[in-house]
Design a protein around this motif. Structure first.
Motif, short mmCIF file in Angstrom:
data_model
loop_
_atom_site.label_atom_id
_atom_site.label_comp_id
_atom_site.label_asym_id
_atom_site.label_seq_id
_atom_site.Cartn_x
_atom_site.Cartn_y
_atom_site.Cartn_z
N SER A 268 0.85 -1.21 -0.11
CA SER A 268 0.20 0.13 0.04
C SER A 268 0.89 1.10 0.05
O SER A 268 2.26 1.51 0.58
CB SER A 268 -0.88 -0.03 1.16
OG SER A 268 -1.76 1.14 1.41
N ASP A 272 -2.93 5.73 -1.31
CA ASP A 272 -4.02 4.99 -1.11
C ASP A 272 -4.99 5.35 0.24
O ASP A 272 -6.08 5.38 0.29
CB ASP A 272 -3.57 3.38 -0.79
CG ASP A 272 -3.07 2.97 -2.17
OD1 ASP A 272 -3.40 3.28 -3.21
OD2 ASP A 272 -2.12 2.23 -2.09
N ASN A 283 -10.31 1.53 0.69
CA ASN A 283 -8.91 1.58 1.30
C ASN A 283 -8.72 1.48 2.64
O ASN A 283 -7.99 2.26 3.37
CB ASN A 283 -8.08 2.94 0.71
CG ASN A 283 -8.01 2.67 -1.08
OD1 ASN A 283 -8.55 1.65 -1.46
ND2 ASN A 283 -7.28 3.63 -1.58
N SER A 289 -2.45 -3.57 0.26
CA SER A 289 -3.61 -3.52 -0.61
C SER A 289 -4.29 -4.77 -0.64
O SER A 289 -5.47 -4.87 -1.24
CB SER A 289 -3.59 -2.61 -1.67
OG SER A 289 -2.63 -3.42 -2.72
#
Length: 396
Positions: A268, A272, A283, A289
């Motif tokens: 991530s 994000d 998110n 992620s």
């Protein structure tokens, strides 16, 4: 102080607009959380016989004097501000000064000046974080991590680090998603989302309800205990995770396009989390992620306004970390392991034990090479597409 904010929240100006934007329940629930916490703490037993402070406030048994707690709290906050400066400079350098604020329409969305309610929560959380840090130290001491260099392996070193990130992210995703439920969001998490565009680093990261501060540390501690108990973990991997977790939390609340991320699959990036503050239903994870992509809550970054800056384009597949991030872990993890061995062994340090670094070092070196290959392959494919596009344009 809490009652003053409630009165301020209920006071309207002649035009009928609330001038303070303070949610009355938030300061009250913060005080109630602290009162309940202290009541529970007063019933807890001390860490060692004969000590005055309960286990909740002194889990290690090392600090049993309020004066020492005050001094250490001041030192902790000074170190915290120093780490904020270091992380901010690092992110600015990595981004080349590029900021998502450039060209974006942030009028009325960015919390330019911290208000009284924000300072109120920051003061509470700086104290809460100090005491929860004692529990992090206690977890490192008691959850059975390996400490000697001779015990370092591929499984309890680099693989344990990746598993730590995955477990922490999974637990935090569940909590964070729950905190956004309609029944809970106004009572607790709304304070953190007062800033539509976080940019202060630690200050914006810590501007939240104290219950969330405790929950975040609980997730961290639980991750350490689960991975150490079920999978096995070297303390060097835990130390690497702690520092990367802390730095990522700061980077997520800066607007620099630093591409700062952890050396794990599906990393991530700060943009994000910027998207999460602008569109709260996406998110939810902070370190990777993976779970957002798995449960369909991932949203790529898009700027505020038509002329806002876009993030730098990745030169590798989105699920592959950068060579720099994996290379940093390849240096940090063996360094922590050697430092821990030096502290444990003292003058009896056995240099022959350095051969134990060969296994984890080989795995990390292979990971660096794999990331470099993925990057070069992506660059070659991009160049091929550009050549095809230029040829097509020439033919036309």
């Amino acid at each position: 102080m809490s009652m003053w904010y409630i009165a301020e929240a209920l006071t309207e100006d002649p035009g009928g607009r609330n001038t303070s934007h303070v949610y009355p329940w938030l300061p009250v629930s913060a005080v109630m959380s602290m009162v309940i916490f202290l009541l529970l703490a007063s019933w807890a037993w001390p860490a060692r016989p004969g000590q005055s402070l309960p286990w909740v406030l002194n889990p290690t048994g090392f600090v049993d004097h309020w004066g020492m707690h005050v001094l250490l709290c001041i030192v902790h906050n000074a170190l915290k501000e120093a780490s904020d400066c270091i992380a901010t400079r690092l992110c600015r350098w990595l981004s080349g000064g590029r900021s998502f604020e450039e060209g974006s329409d942030m009028k009325g969305k960015k919390l330019e000046v911290l208000e009284g309610i924000d300072i109120y929560f920051l003061c509470i959380n700086y104290v809460v974080e100090y005491f929860t840090l004692h529990h992090v130290v206690y977890t490192f001491m008691t959850c059975g991590m390996q400490q000697r260099l001779s015990a370092l392996t591929i499984l309890n070193g680099p693989l344990a680090y990746v598993l730590l990130v995955a477990v922490n992210d999974g637990l935090y995703y569940a909590f964070h998603h729950t905190a956004h439920r309609r029944a809970l969001y106004p009572q607790m998490h709304k304070q953190h989302h007062r800033n539509f565009v976080p940019w202060r680093g630690i200050a914006d990261a810590t501007n939240l309800h104290p219950f969330e501060q405790i929950a975040g540390i609980t997730v961290f501690v639980t991750s350490l205990k689960l991975v150490s108990t079920v999978f096995g973990m070297h303390e060097a991997a835990g130390a690497c995770f702690f520092f990367s977790w802390a730095l990522m939390n700061i980077a997520n609340h800066l607007t620099f396009d630093s591409q700062f991320h952890l050396p794990v699959p599906f990393p991530s990036y700060p943009q994000d989390h910027q998207m999460h503050h602008r569109f709260p239903k996406c998110n939810f994870s902070k370190l990777s992620s993976l779970f957002d992509r798995l449960f369909g809550t991932f949203q790529p970054y898009r700027p505020l306004g038509g002329n806002g800056m876009l993030p730098k384009k990745l030169n590798r597949p989105y699920w592959v970390p950068s060579v720099a991030s994996v290379g940093t872990l390849a240096v940090a993890l063996p360094s922590f392991a050697v430092a821990l061995e030096a502290l444990q062994a003292g003058g009896d340090f056995v240099f022959a034990d350095l051969c134990k670094l060969s296994g984890p070092g080989a795995v990390l070196a292979l990971a660096v090479i794999s990331c470099a290959a993925a990057r070069s392959g992506r660059e070659e494919s991009d160049e091929a597409k550009e050549e095809q596009t230029s040829q097509a344009s020439h033919e036309d």
